[in-house]
Design an enzyme around this catalytic site. Structure first.
Site, PDB file in Angstrom:
ATOM      1  NE  ARG A  14       4.885   9.365   4.347  1.00 53.78           N
ATOM      2  CZ  ARG A  14       5.597  10.273   3.704  1.00 53.78           C
ATOM      3  NH1 ARG A  14       5.227  11.530   3.685  1.00 53.78           N
ATOM      4  NH2 ARG A  14       6.682   9.935   3.044  1.00 53.78           N
ATOM      5  CD  GLU A  61       0.737  -6.708   3.083  1.00 55.50           C
ATOM      6  OE1 GLU A  61       0.748  -5.470   3.072  1.00 55.50           O
ATOM      7  OE2 GLU A  61       1.612  -7.384   3.657  1.00 55.50           O
ATOM      8  CG  ASP A  87      -0.142  -0.360   2.501  1.00 59.19           C
ATOM      9  OD1 ASP A  87       1.090  -0.148   2.519  1.00 59.19           O
ATOM     10  OD2 ASP A  87      -0.765  -0.851   3.463  1.00 59.19           O
ATOM     11  CG  HIS A 116      11.628   4.795   9.077  1.00 60.73           C
ATOM     12  ND1 HIS A 116      11.734   5.818   8.184  1.00 60.73           N
ATOM     13  CD2 HIS A 116      10.973   3.795   8.426  1.00 60.73           C
ATOM     14  CE1 HIS A 116      11.157   5.461   7.035  1.00 60.73           C
ATOM     15  NE2 HIS A 116      10.692   4.228   7.165  1.00 60.73           N
ATOM     16  CD  GLU A 164       0.942   4.085   4.781  1.00 66.64           C
ATOM     17  OE1 GLU A 164       0.085   4.766   5.394  1.00 66.64           O
ATOM     18  OE2 GLU A 164       2.161   4.293   4.889  1.00 66.64           O
ATOM     19  CG  HIS A 170       7.503   3.598   9.527  1.00 64.37           C
ATOM     20  ND1 HIS A 170       6.614   3.831   8.515  1.00 64.37           N
ATOM     21  CD2 HIS A 170       7.436   2.273   9.778  1.00 64.37           C
ATOM     22  CE1 HIS A 170       6.046   2.696   8.151  1.00 64.37           C
ATOM     23  NE2 HIS A 170       6.524   1.729   8.907  1.00 64.37           N
TER      24      HIS A 170
END
Ligand code: UD1
Ligand code: UDP
Length: 376
Positions: free
Chosen positions: A215, A117, A95, A246, A131, A213
């Site tokens: 967003r 997936e 995604d 990250h 995503e 990580h």
């Protein structure tokens, strides 16, 4: 049939590696591997570990890139490559921006799309962001939907995706994990930064492994996470908190600001895949907002505390090995403290279950593609 496989970030490479290997072994399909280079340093060790050298690298990564500029560059550069190789099918995973934009470019060029997936949903467009929308849009485009679980399949059927196009295969992350975990044990691999925890003076110490990580957690979320880890490190001087950071600058800045000065908090660079598996195996518990880690952790018998308010991976939640704790400081502190001090609760969560597959997902996907190649 000509097939192109595309990835851009660390998790896509990990989850597509078993498929690339299976396609190579099979020798039947004409295969081109494309990296968009959405990630750079974080992708390199993965490709090295799985011995994959992309035929094309679009070299997209820019420091602190915006989603729009990344997408624009991806459209422009990918179209040139797809026109050159004219594949019949593009295999894309997950995604990310790479996954969605590559599906879109394939669609614009009348190339069929296989989505690995498929069918994960939270039904909240802002979490995970972006995503959730990316994967919804890929489902509108894809011709083959490889769903890890029955639950993922049902999500797709509810959205009127044609039943014949959906295949439940398990998640290829388990293929990658089983292959790698065996080598990790055989070759006694561990992160050099953590040597003392494997062979030295810190061998008996409890270790909490952290990754983060997302967003939607930038700013307030990461402040809550960092404050919680700081408080936990101060009140548990005998427990070590290991955080492979990250490389996204939005993550680095906040976490370093809050956690750089603590003796028992180790902020280290992102680990190679086998080193990270080794760190997961050595850990007492894992604190994460990662998708992949939610799938790998339960198989290793480690309690996973997920620093998000929702998850598209409810399977391990149901088994009780994963728990949602969000990004609120006191919720994280309470959940970690409980696992560190209550053996009964810890043992209940530390069950090895694996709802995400048996390590044969890539084999199944490649054989379905061969069987159905007349549909391409
Ligand atoms: C991306 C994906 C996310 C996935 C995550 C896996 C999108 C929108 N996000 O998020 O779905 O879960 O990867 O890790 O597709 N950077 C480096 N070196 C690297 C990688 C990243 O320096 O090897 C830095 C760069 O400054 C880059 C920034 O991180 O601009 C953000 O990278 P990006 O791929 O846009 O987003 P992620 O947060 O990594
Ligand atoms: N991982 C890794 N090194 C690290 C942290 C994670 O190799 O330092 C692996 C982890 O085992 C998992 C994948 O990276 O397979 C998850 O990537 P990430 O959390 O970046 O993305 P997400 O899964 O959330 O999309």
């Amino acid at each position: 049939m000509k097939v192109a496989v595309i990835f851009g970030t660390r998790p896509e490479a990990i989850k597509l590696a078993p498929i690339i290997k299976e396609l190579e072994k099979n020798g039947f399909l004409d295969v081109t591997v494309i990296s968009t280079g959405q990630h750079k340093e974080m992708l390199e060790p993965i490709l090295e570990w799985f011995e994959i050298s992309p035929d094309y690298d679009l070299e997209l990564m820019k420091p602190n890139q915006t989603l729009s500029s990344l997408s624009a560059l991806c459209i422009e550069r990918l179209e040139v490559v797809l026109n050159k190789i004219s594949p019949d099918l593009l295999i894309t995973q997950g995604d990310t921006t790479t996954a969605f934009i590559s599906s879109l470019v394939a669609f614009y060029n009348k190339i069929k799309v296989a989505h690995v997936e498929a069918g994960l949903r939270t039904y909240n467009n802002l979490s995970p962001w972006p995503e959730e929308v990316n994967r919804n849009l890929i489902s509108k485009i894809a011709d083959f939907h490889f769903a890890p679980t029955d639950n993922n399949k049902n999500n797709l059927l509810q959205e009127n995706v044609t039943k014949e196009k959906v295949f439940v295969t398990g998640n290829t992350v388990i293929d990658a994990l089983l292959f790698s975990a065996e080598k990790v044990t055989k070759e006694n691999i561990y992160p050099e930064e953590l040597e003392a925890f494997f062979t030295g003076g810190l061998k008996e110490k409890k270790l909490v492994l952290i990754t983060g990580h997302r967003r939607e957690n930038f700013g307030k979320g990461f402040i809550g996470i960092s404050e919680a880890i700081r408080a936990l490190a101060n009140s548990n001087p005998n427990v070590y908190f290991i955080y492979p950071l990250h490389l996204n600058p939005n993550v680095q800045e906040t976490v370093r600001e809050y956690l750089s000065d603590l003796e028992n908090v180790k902020l280290i660079k992102p680990l190679g895949y086998p080193e990270f598996i080794s760190a997961m195996k050595r850990s007492t518990l894992i604190l994460t907002d990662s998708g992949g880690v939610q799938e790998e952790g339960p198989g290793l018998g480690k309690p996973i505390l997920v620093m998000r308010d929702n998850t598209e991976r409810p399977e391990a939640l149901k088994h009780g090995t994963v728990k949602l704790v969000g990004t609120n400081k006191s919720n994280i502190i309470n959940a970690v403290q409980e696992l560190l001090s209550n053996k009964e609760i810890y043992d209940k969560m530390a069950n090895a279950v694996n709802p995400y597959g048996d390590g044969t997902a890539a084999k199944q996907i490649v054989s379905i593609l061969q069987e159905k190649k007349n549909l391409v």
